[in-house]
Write an enzyme that holds these catalytic residues in place. Structure first.
Site, PDB file in Angstrom:
ATOM      1  N   GLU A  59      31.000  25.780  -9.553  1.00  0.00           N
ATOM      2  CA  GLU A  59      30.227  25.040 -10.559  1.00  0.00           C
ATOM      3  C   GLU A  59      28.748  25.414 -10.523  1.00  0.00           C
ATOM      4  O   GLU A  59      28.114  25.552 -11.565  1.00  0.00           O
ATOM      5  CB  GLU A  59      30.366  23.521 -10.350  1.00  0.00           C
ATOM      6  CG  GLU A  59      31.719  22.944 -10.780  1.00  0.00           C
ATOM      7  CD  GLU A  59      31.899  22.898 -12.300  1.00  0.00           C
ATOM      8  OE1 GLU A  59      30.960  23.212 -13.033  1.00  0.00           O
ATOM      9  OE2 GLU A  59      33.018  22.551 -12.739  1.00  0.00           O
ATOM     10  N   ASP A  76      24.924  19.661 -17.795  1.00  0.00           N
ATOM     11  CA  ASP A  76      25.528  19.437 -16.479  1.00  0.00           C
ATOM     12  C   ASP A  76      24.465  19.640 -15.410  1.00  0.00           C
ATOM     13  O   ASP A  76      23.712  20.609 -15.461  1.00  0.00           O
ATOM     14  CB  ASP A  76      26.687  20.401 -16.247  1.00  0.00           C
ATOM     15  CG  ASP A  76      27.819  20.177 -17.230  1.00  0.00           C
ATOM     16  OD1 ASP A  76      27.963  19.049 -17.717  1.00  0.00           O
ATOM     17  OD2 ASP A  76      28.566  21.127 -17.507  1.00  0.00           O
ATOM     18  N   ASN A 111      18.475  16.184  -2.004  1.00  0.00           N
ATOM     19  CA  ASN A 111      19.261  15.089  -1.428  1.00  0.00           C
ATOM     20  C   ASN A 111      20.541  14.926  -2.246  1.00  0.00           C
ATOM     21  O   ASN A 111      20.497  14.470  -3.394  1.00  0.00           O
ATOM     22  CB  ASN A 111      18.441  13.800  -1.466  1.00  0.00           C
ATOM     23  CG  ASN A 111      19.192  12.627  -0.870  1.00  0.00           C
ATOM     24  OD1 ASN A 111      20.404  12.712  -0.617  1.00  0.00           O
ATOM     25  ND2 ASN A 111      18.509  11.529  -0.652  1.00  0.00           N
ATOM     26  N   ASP A 115      24.651  12.627  -5.430  1.00  0.00           N
ATOM     27  CA  ASP A 115      25.607  13.520  -6.106  1.00  0.00           C
ATOM     28  C   ASP A 115      27.024  13.244  -5.603  1.00  0.00           C
ATOM     29  O   ASP A 115      27.989  13.215  -6.377  1.00  0.00           O
ATOM     30  CB  ASP A 115      25.279  14.998  -5.828  1.00  0.00           C
ATOM     31  CG  ASP A 115      23.866  15.390  -6.232  1.00  0.00           C
ATOM     32  OD1 ASP A 115      22.909  14.827  -5.658  1.00  0.00           O
ATOM     33  OD2 ASP A 115      23.726  16.236  -7.109  1.00  0.00           O
TER      34      ASP A 115
END
Ligand SMILES: *[C@@H]1O[C@H](CO)[C@@H](O)[C@H](O)[C@H]1NC(C)=O
Length: 151
Positions: A59, A76, A111, A115
Site C-alpha cells: 500500500e 488514501d 506515530n 493508524d
C-alpha cells in the site's frame, strides 16, 4: 542606540521547523515495522502479522507520509493508505463519514499508533483485510514468509 536585530530569518526558521515537526513522517524498515506491529496486530481477526507487513508494503512502501488521490474523489493516507471517504477527515472529501474520528493528516506522521487503531476498526467493520485492494492482490493466499524473514 543599539542596533536592531533582524528577526525575520529566525521567525522563518521557526515556522519551517514547526511545519517539519508537524508533518514529519518516516519510512519503516521491514523488520522494524514487523516488530512494532507484532504485539498489537499479530493474530488480530486471525491474520498473522506478516499479512499486515505485506499489506503495508504494497500500500505505502512502509512510508508513513504516503498520500494518494483516488480520481479526485477521495485520498488514501499513511502507511495503511486509509481512505478519506470512509475513515478520516481531510476537509475536502464529499460526503465523508470519518469512521475512525481522526484527521487524515494525523495518519502521515511517524506515530502509527492511531493508524493501527483505525486499521483494526476497518478490518473489523469490513470483515477482514479484503478491504485493502493491495492485500487481495499481493498477499491473500500467498506464502508470506519473506515479509518476516530474518526479523
Ligand atoms: C514459504 O516460503 C519459504 C521460503 O521460500 C519456504 O521455506 C516455506 O516452506 C514456504 N511455506 C509454504 C507453506 O509453502
Amino acid at each position: 542606540m543599539p542596533r536592531r536585530v533582524n528577526m525575520k530569518p529566525a521567525v522563518i526558521l521557526a515556522v519551517y521547523l514547526a511545519i517539519c515537526y508537524v508533518t514529519e513522517g518516516k519510512r519503516f524498515e521491514r523488520c522494524e515495522f514487523y516488530k512494532y506491529i507484532k504485539s498489537g496486530l499479530d493474530g488480530y481477526m486471525g491474520y498473522s502479522a506478516a499479512n499486515w507487513v505485506c499489506l503495508a508494503t504494497h500500500e505505502s512502501g512502509l512510508n508513513t507520509m504516503a498520500i494518494n488521490n483516488n480520481n479526485g474523489q477521495s485520498s488514501d493516507y499513511g502507511i495503511f493508505q486509509i481512505n478519506s471517504k470512509y475513515w478520516c477527515n481531510d476537509y475536502k472529501t464529499a460526503k465523508a463519514v470519518n469512521g475512525c474520528g481522526i484527521l487524515c493528516e494525523s495518519l502521515r506522521d511517524d506515530n502509527i499508533a492511531n493508524d493501527i487503531e483505525c486499521a483494526k476498526k476497518i478490518a473489523k467493520q469490513s470483515g477482514g483485510l479484503s478491504a485493502w485492494v493491495a492485500w487481495k492482490k499481493f498477499c491473500k493466499g500467498e506464502n508470506l514468509s519473506k515479509y518476516t524473514a530474518g526479523c
